[in-house]
Design a protein around this motif. Structure first.
Motif, PDB file in Angstrom:
ATOM      1  N   SER A 153       0.853  -1.182   0.000  1.00 15.32           N
ATOM      2  CA  SER A 153       0.000   0.000   0.000  1.00 15.32           C
ATOM      3  C   SER A 153       0.894   1.239   0.000  1.00 15.32           C
ATOM      4  CB  SER A 153      -0.876   0.016   1.243  1.00 15.32           C
ATOM      5  OG  SER A 153      -0.071   0.290   2.370  1.00 15.32           O
ATOM      6  N   GLN A 154       0.421   2.263  -0.651  1.00 14.40           N
ATOM      7  CA  GLN A 154       1.261   3.451  -0.710  1.00 14.40           C
ATOM      8  C   GLN A 154       0.460   4.710  -0.461  1.00 14.40           C
ATOM      9  OE1 GLN A 154       1.169   1.737  -3.974  1.00 14.40           O
ATOM     10  NE2 GLN A 154       0.253   3.224  -5.328  1.00 14.40           N
ATOM     11  N   GLN A 155       1.137   5.695   0.066  1.00 12.98           N
ATOM     12  CA  GLN A 155       0.548   7.014   0.230  1.00 12.98           C
ATOM     13  C   GLN A 155       1.399   7.982  -0.573  1.00 12.98           C
ATOM     14  OE1 GLN A 155       0.171   7.883   4.441  1.00 12.98           O
ATOM     15  NE2 GLN A 155       0.689   5.740   4.807  1.00 12.98           N
ATOM     16  N   VAL A 156       0.748   8.894  -1.246  1.00 13.18           N
ATOM     17  CA  VAL A 156       1.483   9.813  -2.104  1.00 13.18           C
ATOM     18  C   VAL A 156       1.347  11.227  -1.551  1.00 13.18           C
ATOM     19  CG1 VAL A 156       1.760  10.697  -4.438  1.00 13.18           C
ATOM     20  CG2 VAL A 156       1.086   8.321  -4.078  1.00 13.18           C
ATOM     21  N   PHE A 157       2.495  11.867  -1.393  1.00 12.42           N
ATOM     22  CA  PHE A 157       2.534  13.239  -0.858  1.00 12.42           C
ATOM     23  C   PHE A 157       3.227  14.166  -1.845  1.00 12.42           C
ATOM     24  CE2 PHE A 157       2.263  10.493   2.789  1.00 12.42           C
ATOM     25  CZ  PHE A 157       1.356  11.156   3.612  1.00 12.42           C
ATOM     26  N   LEU A 158       2.755  15.393  -1.866  1.00 11.75           N
ATOM     27  CA  LEU A 158       3.422  16.417  -2.672  1.00 11.75           C
ATOM     28  C   LEU A 158       3.691  17.634  -1.812  1.00 11.75           C
ATOM     29  CD1 LEU A 158       1.165  15.225  -4.904  1.00 11.75           C
ATOM     30  CD2 LEU A 158       2.186  17.068  -6.220  1.00 11.75           C
ATOM     31  N   PRO A 159       4.929  17.986  -1.582  1.00 13.03           N
ATOM     32  CA  PRO A 159       5.201  19.283  -0.961  1.00 13.03           C
ATOM     33  C   PRO A 159       4.883  20.375  -1.982  1.00 13.03           C
ATOM     34  CG  PRO A 159       7.137  17.846  -0.944  1.00 13.03           C
ATOM     35  CD  PRO A 159       6.152  17.241  -1.862  1.00 13.03           C
TER      36      PRO A 159
ATOM     37  N   ASP B 213       3.546   3.931   9.526  1.00  5.09           N
ATOM     38  CA  ASP B 213       2.857   3.055   8.594  1.00  5.09           C
ATOM     39  C   ASP B 213       3.825   1.980   8.136  1.00  5.09           C
ATOM     40  OD1 ASP B 213       0.971   2.018   6.979  1.00  5.09           O
ATOM     41  OD2 ASP B 213       1.086   3.586   5.458  1.00  5.09           O
ATOM     42  N   GLY B 214       4.085   1.036   9.033  1.00  7.55           N
ATOM     43  CA  GLY B 214       5.157   0.075   8.827  1.00  7.55           C
ATOM     44  C   GLY B 214       5.107  -0.707   7.536  1.00  7.55           C
ATOM     45  N   GLU B 215       3.893  -1.093   7.144  1.00 11.10           N
ATOM     46  CA  GLU B 215       3.846  -2.010   5.998  1.00 11.10           C
ATOM     47  C   GLU B 215       3.752  -1.279   4.666  1.00 11.10           C
ATOM     48  OE1 GLU B 215      -0.276  -0.894   6.887  1.00 11.10           O
ATOM     49  OE2 GLU B 215       1.516  -1.332   8.081  1.00 11.10           O
ATOM     50  N   GLY B 216       3.475   0.025   4.681  1.00 12.48           N
ATOM     51  CA  GLY B 216       3.267   0.754   3.428  1.00 12.48           C
ATOM     52  C   GLY B 216       4.513   1.491   2.971  1.00 12.48           C
ATOM     53  N   VAL B 217       4.364   2.131   1.831  1.00 10.01           N
ATOM     54  CA  VAL B 217       5.446   2.935   1.278  1.00 10.01           C
ATOM     55  C   VAL B 217       4.950   4.373   1.191  1.00 10.01           C
ATOM     56  CG1 VAL B 217       6.957   3.314  -0.699  1.00 10.01           C
ATOM     57  CG2 VAL B 217       6.276   1.007  -0.093  1.00 10.01           C
ATOM     58  N   VAL B 218       5.785   5.292   1.628  1.00  8.98           N
ATOM     59  CA  VAL B 218       5.468   6.706   1.477  1.00  8.98           C
ATOM     60  C   VAL B 218       6.155   7.198   0.206  1.00  8.98           C
ATOM     61  CG1 VAL B 218       5.845   9.005   2.408  1.00  8.98           C
ATOM     62  CG2 VAL B 218       5.139   7.141   3.909  1.00  8.98           C
ATOM     63  N   ILE B 219       5.359   7.667  -0.726  1.00  7.11           N
ATOM     64  CA  ILE B 219       5.926   8.182  -1.969  1.00  7.11           C
ATOM     65  C   ILE B 219       5.837   9.698  -1.937  1.00  7.11           C
ATOM     66  CG2 ILE B 219       5.643   8.311  -4.460  1.00  7.11           C
ATOM     67  CD1 ILE B 219       4.723   5.439  -4.412  1.00  7.11           C
ATOM     68  N   VAL B 220       6.973  10.342  -2.081  1.00  5.74           N
ATOM     69  CA  VAL B 220       7.017  11.805  -2.075  1.00  5.74           C
ATOM     70  C   VAL B 220       7.347  12.272  -3.484  1.00  5.74           C
ATOM     71  CG1 VAL B 220       8.101  13.850  -1.119  1.00  5.74           C
ATOM     72  CG2 VAL B 220       7.771  11.840   0.323  1.00  5.74           C
ATOM     73  N   LEU B 221       6.418  12.981  -4.083  1.00  5.08           N
ATOM     74  CA  LEU B 221       6.668  13.532  -5.420  1.00  5.08           C
ATOM     75  C   LEU B 221       7.066  14.989  -5.275  1.00  5.08           C
ATOM     76  CD1 LEU B 221       3.728  12.154  -7.581  1.00  5.08           C
ATOM     77  CD2 LEU B 221       6.032  11.252  -7.303  1.00  5.08           C
ATOM     78  N   LEU B 222       8.167  15.348  -5.905  1.00  9.14           N
ATOM     79  CA  LEU B 222       8.655  16.719  -5.779  1.00  9.14           C
ATOM     80  C   LEU B 222       8.448  17.449  -7.097  1.00  9.14           C
ATOM     81  CD1 LEU B 222      11.963  15.785  -3.975  1.00  9.14           C
ATOM     82  CD2 LEU B 222      10.009  16.911  -2.936  1.00  9.14           C
TER      83      LEU B 222
ATOM     84  N   PRO C 222      14.357   4.377   4.902  1.00 12.02           N
ATOM     85  CA  PRO C 222      13.502   3.200   4.707  1.00 12.02           C
ATOM     86  C   PRO C 222      12.037   3.591   4.609  1.00 12.02           C
ATOM     87  CG  PRO C 222      14.392   3.282   6.931  1.00 12.02           C
ATOM     88  CD  PRO C 222      15.101   4.334   6.155  1.00 12.02           C
ATOM     89  N   GLY C 223      11.337   2.946   3.707  1.00  4.25           N
ATOM     90  CA  GLY C 223       9.900   3.164   3.579  1.00  4.25           C
ATOM     91  C   GLY C 223       9.523   4.412   2.812  1.00  4.25           C
ATOM     92  N   ILE C 224      10.505   5.135   2.292  1.00  5.32           N
ATOM     93  CA  ILE C 224      10.202   6.366   1.562  1.00  5.32           C
ATOM     94  C   ILE C 224      10.792   6.274   0.156  1.00  5.32           C
ATOM     95  CG2 ILE C 224      10.521   8.864   1.466  1.00  5.32           C
ATOM     96  CD1 ILE C 224      10.618   8.950   4.443  1.00  5.32           C
ATOM     97  N   LEU C 225       9.981   6.551  -0.827  1.00  2.00           N
ATOM     98  CA  LEU C 225      10.452   6.648  -2.210  1.00  2.00           C
ATOM     99  C   LEU C 225      10.284   8.102  -2.650  1.00  2.00           C
ATOM    100  CD1 LEU C 225       9.064   3.641  -4.299  1.00  2.00           C
ATOM    101  CD2 LEU C 225      11.422   4.282  -3.924  1.00  2.00           C
ATOM    102  N   VAL C 226      11.293   8.651  -3.268  1.00  5.05           N
ATOM    103  CA  VAL C 226      11.214  10.032  -3.731  1.00  5.05           C
ATOM    104  C   VAL C 226      11.249  10.041  -5.243  1.00  5.05           C
ATOM    105  CG1 VAL C 226      12.168  12.337  -3.425  1.00  5.05           C
ATOM    106  CG2 VAL C 226      12.703  10.551  -1.795  1.00  5.05           C
ATOM    107  N   ALA C 227      10.545  10.961  -5.864  1.00  5.87           N
ATOM    108  CA  ALA C 227      10.692  11.150  -7.304  1.00  5.87           C
ATOM    109  C   ALA C 227      10.540  12.632  -7.620  1.00  5.87           C
ATOM    110  CB  ALA C 227       9.662  10.335  -8.083  1.00  5.87           C
ATOM    111  N   ASP C 228      11.413  13.106  -8.504  1.00  8.24           N
ATOM    112  CA  ASP C 228      11.258  14.452  -9.042  1.00  8.24           C
ATOM    113  C   ASP C 228      10.326  14.377 -10.227  1.00  8.24           C
ATOM    114  OD1 ASP C 228      13.306  15.654  -7.491  1.00  8.24           O
ATOM    115  OD2 ASP C 228      14.760  14.647  -8.776  1.00  8.24           O
ATOM    116  N   VAL C 229       9.400  15.329 -10.292  1.00  4.07           N
ATOM    117  CA  VAL C 229       8.567  15.419 -11.487  1.00  4.07           C
ATOM    118  C   VAL C 229       8.868  16.772 -12.135  1.00  4.07           C
ATOM    119  CG1 VAL C 229       6.265  15.248 -12.435  1.00  4.07           C
ATOM    120  CG2 VAL C 229       6.846  14.035 -10.332  1.00  4.07           C
ATOM    121  N   PRO C 230       9.779  16.793 -13.081  1.00  8.65           N
ATOM    122  CA  PRO C 230      10.200  18.065 -13.646  1.00  8.65           C
ATOM    123  C   PRO C 230       9.145  18.645 -14.574  1.00  8.65           C
ATOM    124  CG  PRO C 230      11.293  16.281 -14.774  1.00  8.65           C
ATOM    125  CD  PRO C 230      10.476  15.662 -13.694  1.00  8.65           C
TER     126      PRO C 230
END
Lengths: 673, 673
Positions: free
Chosen positions: A542-548, A623-632, A661-669
C-alpha cells in the motif's frame, strides 16, 4: 536534409501491420504499446527494434547546422558493424606500424650529441660507440618481441601481456607508463617535425614552434576523430620517401667519404657551450639514455599482429625484423655520417638537416628529404593517436579509467582518448617551449618500463605454458627483460635531475588515480548491484502519495496528475510560517484541485525543509507495511542565472529523504514546452 | 541534547488519539495518514500542524556540533511571533536613529579642507562659508522630512514614497541609489572610525587600515546576523559620550578663543601639496559636495517612525529637529575651531583628532573623545546594516531582487542582505585602500538622488491627497526637491572625474539588473501560473509506464517498484549497440523481474539517448488519448568526482523529453542508505 521527413509518422505504414510491437514477446498479455509507424526504427525480432539513421534527424535549424558541420569535419556516422579491419601486406604494414620507430632516427643521434657537447666537442666521437651499444640493446628487444608476436597473435600490448601474466599492479605500471610515453611520443615527434621545417626554412618560424606544433596536433586530432582507418596507402608515401632519402643520404655520404671526398657541414654556428662538465660515467649514461629514444615505437608491431595478412604472426615477425634492420642501419649510418661530416648539435638546425645540406646540397632533394622527415614524424605522432585511445579503452573497460574512454563515437573513434591526448600533448609542448632537446630527457622511460614489464610477463608466460619452444623463449625474453630493466634504471639515474623525476612521480600518481577510479566503480557496483538469483516479485505494498507544494502552479498540477496515477488519495503538504496564507492556499486547492487532501505544516522558525522531512519520516514510521511516496514538483530552469532567483527546497528535501527506509522520492520536472 | 529524544515516537501518545490527522479535514473520505505521534509537531486545527523546535533536532554528531556552534554565535532560533518592536523614547531614539547623521561631522569638515588645500592652504578660510551653505541646505532637508514623517507615520523610506507616488522607475532609482549609498556608509564610516584610532595611536596600525576595517565589518555583520534588536541602550553610550565631548570641545575651544587664548594644533606635518589648481567654481563646488557628507543619514528617522512612542509622528519630528540642530551646531563649531586652531588635513591624523589634542591636551579626555568618535562611526555603519537588508527585502518582495533577500533566518535577520552588504563594503574598502578621503567623492550622491526622488514623491503626494496643510507641504517639499536636485547635479559635475562617474554607472546598471530580475520572475509566473478559475478534474487518462534501463541494478529495481504503483504493465527499454548483450539482459529481467516487458532498441551508431527519446515520442504520438510516463532510474552520486566516471544519459533523456505533449517524465533517485 531528406531525413527530416523521416522523423514524422510515415503515411505509408499500413494499418494491417501488427499494432503492438513492444508487446509481442510478452505472449499471453498484450501491452498497449504500438509500434512507432515510422522508419526511424526497424523491426528486428520479438522485442527488438533497430534505430535507423533517421532517428538522429535534426530538430530545428540549429541542430541541423551543427550536424552539417560535423558531417563536413568528420564524415557520416558509421554503424558498429561497418567497422572492418584492413588486412595489411608487409609493405604497407611496415609503413603503418614502423613510422614511430623509423622516425626516431631523426632525433636519436642528435640527442646523444646534445648531451656529449656539454663535455666539449672533442668528445663527440663517443657518439659512435654509444650508438653501437644502443643498437645492441635494440637487437635484444627486437628478438624478444619476435617471441611476443608468436605467443600473442591477437595482439600483445604490454598492458595485456602484463595483465594476463603478472596481475593488476604490473599491468597498471605498464599501462600508466605507456600512457605517459604516448603523450611524449606526440610531443617529441611533432616538435622534431617542426624542427625539420624550421631547419629547412629558418627565420621567424622558429619563434612560433609551439603554435605550429599545436596546429599540427589539432590537425592530427581532427583526422583521428574522423576515425581514419589505418590506411596503408596514406602512410606509405612519406615512410618510403623518408627511407629512400635517408638510405640515399647514408650511402652517398659514406660513399663519398670512402672515395676521399667526405661531405662537410657548413654554416652551422656550433653552440657556444662552455665545457661545464668533464666526461664521467653519469654523462655517458645520460648520452646513452638519450640515444635510446631511437628504440621507441618498437612495440607497435606486436600490438597490431591481427592486422597482418595470414599467417599473421609470421608476416608480423618478418616485418619486425626488417624494421629493426632498417632502424639499425639508419641510426648507425647517421651517427657515422654526423662524425665524418663534422655536424654539431644546434638549436637552429637539426643534425639531420645539416647532413642533408652537406650531402645533397641545398637543392630540391634536400627539401624533399626535410619534408619526408617531417611527414614521418607526424605519422609517428599519429600512431600514438591510435595507441593511446586504444590502451585507454582497455583500461576503461577494466574499470581503471572513466567509462567514457571506452565509448566509440559516431565515427567509431575513441573520442575522449583522442581529445585528452591532444590536450595533454599540447600542454607538455607548451611547458617545454616546443624544444626537442628539453623533452628528450623525459622520453623513453615509460617505454622501457613497459617493455620490461611486458618481457617479464613473457617469461612468466613461457614458464606457465611450457609449450613448444618454451626453453629458448624464456631465455630470450629473460635476457630482454633484464636488459630493459638495466636500461630503465640507467634512465632513472642519469636523467633524474634533468626532468625524469617528473615522470617517476607521474607514473605512480597515475596508478594511484587508476586504482581510485577502479575502487569507485567497485563501490558503485556494490551499492547498486542486484544478486543474480534474487527474484523481485509483483506484490504491491500500500502506498501514500505526498506532494510538498509552495503554491498552486502548473508544475504542481502536473505532479498531481502524476500522483493520481499512483493512488486514489493524494496529499499536498504546505510548509509555511504564515498559516493564514496557507489556509488561503488550501481553499484554492479545494476549489481548483478537488479531491486532493491538503495539510499545512506551520514552521514558526521559517525553515521549510526539515519540518517536511520530519513529517514524511513520521508518516513512514507510523505506517510500517506501506510505502510513502514523495513527489517533488520541480520547475526546470531555462537559464543558469535562475538558480540565484529561486530556492532549491525540492533538491534539499530529496537529498534528505534519499535512502530512508519506507520512503520513495521522485522528481517530477516541469518545463513549459 | 535532550531534543534528540524528541525525534523518536513519543511513547506517551495515547492510542485513543485520532489516528488520522492529515485526513481529518477531508470529511467523508478517510485517508490512511496517521498523525506523527511525537512532539516535533503540535496539532493546531484541522489539517494544520505546527513544527516544534524538536523538528530541528540534530541528526548525527556533525550536525549537532554545527548547531551548537551556531547557537553560541547567533543564539537560539526565534519563532516568527517572537518578534517585538521596542518602542523608543526620544532620548534613546535620538541615539538609535541619529548615529549615522551625527557621526558625519567627524569627517565633513576635513573633507572640505582636503579639497581646498589643493588650491593652497591660504584658502582654507573658505571652509567656513561653505559649511554655512551646507547647513542651510541641511535645514531645508530637515524641514522637508518633517513633512514626510507627518505623511508617512508607518515609515516613509524613499523607496516606499517613490513607489507609491511616482511609479516603478522612480522607486528603483531611489532604491538603487540607496543600496549603493548604504554600502558607502559602511565603508566611509568604518574607514573614518579606523582613522580615529590610528590618529590616537599612530604607528604600524596605519599600514593595516584595510584589515582592521574588515575585522570591524565582519564583527558588525556577525552581530547583525545574531539579529540584535535596535536596542537603545547599546546605542546610547557612545552617542551621548560623543555628543558631550564634541560639544565640550567646541565650547571649550571657542571659549578659549574668545578669551584670547585660541588652541593651537601642533605637531601635524601639513601635507606637502603643491598648489596644483587655482581657485575656481569647480573646486568650490567640489568642496561643497564633499562637505555635504555631513547630511548623510538624515533620512533614518523618517524610516523608523513606527518605533517611536505615541504619538509617533510628533515624537519623531521633534527628534529630527533636535538631531538637525545638534548636527548644525557641531558641524559649524568644528569648522570654526579648525580654522581658529590652524588644523590642516593630513593622512596621518584626522582634523578632529588634531582639535581634540589641541583643546583637551594629550590626556585621558582626548582618548575618550577618540574612542567615542570611533564608537559612533561604527554605530553609523551598524545603521546601514539595518537599512540595507530591510530595503533589499522590500525590493525582493516586489520581485526586483532574488527572493532570498526577503527570507528571514533563524534569528529573524535578513541574512542574505547582511552578508552581501559586508562583502561588498569590504571589497570597496580594499579597492580604495581604506582611505576616507578617497571614498568621500563617491559618497552622498546616492543619498541626494534618493532624497530628490523622495521629496518629489512628497510633492506628488500632497497634490493628490490635498489633505490638511497640503499647500505649505507642497511648497516645503518642492523647495526640498529642487534644492536636493541642484545639489545632486553639483555632485555629479564636481566629482565626476574623481570617481563619481563610477556611481553614475553603477546605479543605472543596478536598475537594469533589478528590472531583469523582475522580468525573470514575471516570466516564471507566466510559465507556471494557473488561472484562478480553472478546475483540474479527477479524470485519469490511460497511461503507459516506461523505464530506460542499462542494467539490472538496485536503482532499476526501485524504479520498477515505483512504476508498478502506477500501471499494471511496465516496459523496460534497453538501448544498446550490442543486441546479444541486450538479449542476455532480457533473460535476466524475465527471471528476476517477472512481469516486466522488455524492449531492446538497437542503436548501430552507439548513441543511446536520441533513439530512446524518439521511441517515447512515437509511442506518445501513436497513443493520442493516453499519457506516456517515463521513469528515469538515477543513482545519486556521493562525491563530486563521480560525474567524471558515469555518463549522464538520464539527465539528457529528461532534458529532451521535458515539455513534450503526452509525455510525463520523473526521476526516481536511488542512494543506498
Amino acid at each position: 536534409m531528406s531525413t527530416q521527413g523521416d522523423a514524422r509518422p510515415d503515411p505509408e505504414a499500413g494499418a494491417d501491420e501488427p499494432k503492438s510491437l513492444a508487446g509481442r514477446h510478452v505472449g499471453d498479455r498484450r501491452v498497449r504499446v504500438r509500434r512507432p509507424a515510422v522508419r526511424p526504427f526497424r523491426y528486428r525480432g520479438p522485442g527488438v527494434l533497430t534505430a535507423q539513421a533517421a532517428t538522429f534527424a535534426p530538430r530545428g535549424p540549429g541542430e541541423a547546422a551543427a550536424i552539417r558541420l560535423r558531417r563536413v569535419l568528420f564524415g557520416r556516422p558509421l554503424a558498429t558493424d561497418e567497422e572492418h579491419e584492413e588486412r595489411l601486406g608487409k609493405v604497407k604494414a611496415l609503413a603503418v606500424f614502423s613510422s614511430d620507430n623509423l622516425s626516431s632516427v631523426a632525433y636519436a643521434t642528435e640527442s646523444i650529441m646534445f648531451t656529449l657537447i656539454v663535455a666539449g666537442s672533442a668528445l663527440l666521437w663517443l657518439t659512435m660507440p654509444i650508438s653501437i651499444v644502443i643498437v645492441a640493446v635494440f637487437g635484444i628487444i627486437v628478438v624478444s618481441y619476435r617471441q611476443t608476436i608468436r605467443a600473442y597473435p591477437h595482439g600483445g600490448g604490454s598492458y595485456i601481456v602484463a595483465r594476463e601474466n603478472l596481475g593488476t599492479t604490473a599491468s597498471l605500471v605498464a599501462g600508466g607508463a605507456l600512457l605517459v610515453d604516448y603523450v611524449l611520443t606526440v610531443s617529441v615527434s611533432v616538435a622534431a617535425g617542426v624542427a625539420a621545417i624550421t631547419s629547412a626554412f629558418p627565420g621567424p618560424l622558429a619563434d612560433h614552434r609551439v603554435e605550429i606544433a599545436a596546429v599540427f596536433i589539432v590537425g592530427i586530432m581532427l583526422i583521428n576523430l574522423r576515425g581514419i582507418r589505418e590506411s596503408g596507402t596514406i602512410f606509405a608515401l612519406p615512410t618510403y620517401v623518408f627511407l629512400a632519402t635517408t638510405l640515399g643520404l647514408i650511402t652517398f655520404g659514406l660513399g663519398r667519404t670512402l672515395l676521399g671526398h667526405p661531405p662537410t657541414v657548413t654554416g652551422v654556428v656550433a653552440p657556444d657551450v662552455p665545457v661545464v662538465e668533464s666526461l664521467g660515467l653519469l654523462l655517458l649514461m645520460r648520452a646513452f639514455a638519450d640515444g635510446c629514444s631511437a628504440i621507441t615505437g618498437v612495440e607497435a608491431i606486436s600490438n597490431g599482429v591481427p592486422a597482418f595478412r595470414r599467417p599473421e604472426w609470421r608476416n608480423a615477425r618478418l616485418t619486425l625484423t626488417v624494421m629493426g634492420a632498417l632502424v639499425a642501419v639508419m641510426f648507425l649510418g647517421i651517427s657515422a655520417l654526423a662524425l665524418v661530416a663534422g655536424a654539431s648539435p644546434s638549436p637552429q638546425e637539426t643534425v639531420l638537416s645539416q647532413l642533408g645540406r652537406a650531402v645533397f646540397g641545398p637543392g630540391p632533394v634536400y627539401y624533399v628529404f626535410q619534408l619526408a622527415t617531417m611527414g614521418i614524424l607526424v605519422l609517428a605522432a599519429n600512431t600514438a593517436f591510435a595507441d593511446f585511445p586504444r590502451l585507454a579503452s582497455f583500461l576503461a573497460r577494466d574499470g581503471f579509467m572513466p567509462s567514457r574512454f571506452a565509448y566509440r563515437g559516431e565515427r567509431l573513434a575513441f573520442g575522449a582518448g583522442i581529445v585528452a591526448l591532444a590536450v595533454v600533448a599540447i600542454a607538455v609542448l607548451a611547458a617545454f617551449g616546443g624544444r626537442v632537446e628539453a623533452l628528450i630527457p623525459l622520453y623513453a622511460i615509460g617505454v622501457f618500463t613497459s617493455i620490461t614489464v611486458s618481457q617479464t610477463g613473457m617469461v612468466r608466460h613461457w614458464w606457465r605454458e611450457r609449450g613448444a619452444g618454451w626453453r629458448p623463449g624464456i631465455v630470450i625474453n629473460g635476457v630482454g627483460a633484464v636488459a630493459c630493466a638495466i636500461v630503465a634504471v640507467i634512465f632513472a639515474v642519469a636523467k633524474f635531475a634533468l626532468g625524469a623525476w617528473l615522470i617517476i612521480v607521474i607514473i605512480p600518481a597515475l596508478i594511484v588515480a587508476m586504482r581510485f577510479v577502479h575502487r569507485q566503480y567497485e563501490r558503485r557496483r556494490l551499492d547498486v548491484g542486484v544478486e543474480p538469483e534474487v527474484v523481485i516479485g509483483p506484490p504491491r505494498r500500500s502506498q501514500q502519495v505526498f506532494l510538498p507544494v509552495a503554491d498552486l502552479t502548473r508544475d504542481v498540477v502536473q505532479s498531481v496528475k502524476f500522483a493520481r496515477t499512483m493512488a486514489e488519495h493524494v496529499t499536498a503538504i504546505h510548509a509555511t510560517d504564515d498559516v493564514a496564507a496557507g489556509e488561503a492556499l488550501r481553499e484554492r486547492f479545494r476549489r481548483q484541485l478537488p479531491g486532493i487532501d491538503f495539510v499545512i505544516v506551520e514552521s514558526p522558525f521559517r525553515k521549510l525543509v526539515r519540518p517536511l522531512v520530519r513529517y514524511f519520516e513520521h508518516i513512514a514510521q507510523g505506517d510500517g507495511e506501506g510505502v510513502v511516496i514523495v513527489l517533488l514538483p520541480e520547475v526546470v530552469p531555462r537559464h543558469w542565472w535562475e538558480r540565484f532567483l529561486y530556492n532549491d527546497n525540492a533538491h534539499r528535501i530529496r537529498a534528505e529523504l534519499l535512502g530512508r527506509p519506507g520512503i520513495l522520492v521522485a522528481d517530477v520536472p516541469y518545463r513549459r514546452a
